[in-house]
Design an enzyme around this catalytic site. Structure first.
Site: not given
Length: 437
Positions: A26, A131, A359, A378-379, A382
């Protein structure tokens, strides 16, 4: 307060407060939001705690060195007052499920510190972006008459799915945790299981906290999301109609990091020498490396690590190599001993990274052609931004719904076959184990 930045040329820029939820997945995109807003001319104040500031120190240093008008403010987090261990200021430092409630209680106490700061800050805040898990911000903002906007870190597909499940009270009518059902009203209907979409907010013992979150969502001026129109147009259109508020998709936020240093430092300091890592990648053919990582929270027991290792060892060859991120290495001597033997057997074909990996930088390298991922948003974003296909292995939270988006809707991934949600290592049953083959 820690750090300061030069003000921009506008004598009266908008002053925007950012308050992330204290979990690495986050915080990372919220740092990107700070960078984007400051680059657009706003004065940004990013509020966090000492432990969390230390974790994102490379990003803080990068932003401060760039002279962007971002102030990073560290306020005390009262862990001891609610029975948490000292320094337990981030979700991935929670060692057992029974500490989640005390952690959320400490967050509400943190709200008192935030209110005191906002009352005294100069210039006064024009807006708070927070958030959605920080439900206490709504009351603080309203008491100070500050407009507030929710930041949703997950995909719009997931947020819409959760909204529709609550709207139709679907989970209350389903008894079988592992029976597939369709989510009503989704623009692209998919099948999920109750166990895969049941979040903490849906459990009876979390009813009070859940209602506070939904109440804050209703009082907010609008929603900011880490996604983009071209990726989730139908979900965004439907979500806007459902909530009747402005929704701003401003992703992929990872692209706020333009240069290689920014990509390497996104999140935390890398656990591996990036020069060594890039040299290894440069020695590989295009699209010949698969990146294997399960995010900052997921942990595997030794039984699952062995199965993953067996799968990678049997698949690795002179044509196919792997980078494997192992967060469990510092937890167990047994794991470390097994890893050392595994590395010796797969030398040159499998690179093991213990801890945090750069990453975004890895996924952007021409040698990387695939990504085995836990489907954290997020991953996932990306990988999408880098044009890398995915092998999906969700663990908990929004990840199973993100898998459906990747595999069934976007068709840019294939599933490994995981069905049972797991968060803590001791939760991983034999039923949840995914075999090496």
């Amino acid at each position: 307060m820690d750090g300061s930045s030069n003000r921009n040329s506008d004598p009266n820029p908008a002053h925007i407060i950012l308050i992330p939820f204290m979990a690495q997945g986050h915080m990372i995109p919220m740092v990107d939001v700070a960078r984007l807003l400051a680059s657009s001319g706003a004065l940004v104040t990013f509020i966090t705690t000492p432990v969390n500031a230390a974790r994102i120190r490379p990003s803080i240093d990068s932003i401060e060195n760039s002279q962007l008008p971002v102030r990073f403010v560290q306020l005390p987090f009262r862990s001891a007052d609610v029975g948490l261990p000292a320094g337990c200021e981030n979700v991935d430092l929670i060692s057992s499920p029974d500490l989640f409630k005390p952690f959320m209680k400490a967050l509400s106490l943190f709200g008192e510190q935030v209110k005191l700061y906002l009352t005294a800050t100069n210039p006064t805040a024009d807006c708070i972006i927070f958030d959605s898990m920080n439900s206490w911000v709504g009351a603080v903002a309203e008491s100070l008459n500050i407009p507030h906007i929710i930041f949703h870190g997950p995909s719009c597909f997931y947020i819409l799915c959760a909204h529709l499940l609550k709207k139709h009270q679907v989970l209350k009518r389903i008894d079988d945790d592992y029976k597939l059902f369709k989510v009503p009203e989704l623009p692209e209907p998919v099948e999920v299981m109750k166990a895969q979409v049941m979040s903490l907010k849906d459990r009876p013992e979390w009813e009070k906290e859940s209602e506070e979150i939904y109440k804050t969502e209703k009082s907010a001026c609008g929603v900011v999301m880490n996604t983009f129109e071209e990726l989730e147009k139908s979900s965004l259109d439907k979500f806007r109609k459902e909530i009747g508020k402005k929704v701003w998709p401003i992703g992929p936020l990872s692209l706020a990091n333009k240069d290689s240093d920014g990509k390497a430092m996104r999140g935390k300091a890398s656990s591996i020498d990036t020069v060594l890592l890039l040299s290894w990648l440069d020695s590989k053919a295009p699209n010949s490396v698969m990146f294997v990582s399960f995010g900052s929270l997921s942990r595997n027991p030794i039984s699952q690590l062995v199965q993953i290792g067996q799968g990678l060892e049997s698949a690795s060859s002179s044509q196919l190599s792997f980078i494997w991120v192992v967060n469990e290495a510092d937890k167990s001597e047994e794991v470390e001993n097994w890893l050392l033997e595994f590395e010796e057997r797969t030398k040159g074909r499998v690179m093991v990274i213990r801890g945090w990996a750069p990453q975004a930088m890895i996924l952007g390298h021409v040698a990387v052609g695939g990504f085995m991922t836990h489907c954290g948003w997020n991953s996932t974003l990306e990988a999408i931004a880098a044009g890398v296909v995915m092998a999906t292995w969700p663990r908990f939270g929004d990840q199973f719904v993100n898998e459906r988006l990747v595999v069934d809707v976007l068709r840019i991934g294939v599933t490994v076959g995981a069905k049972v949600p797991t968060l803590f290592v001791d939760e991983m049953s034999e039923k949840a184990l995914v075999k090496g083959e």
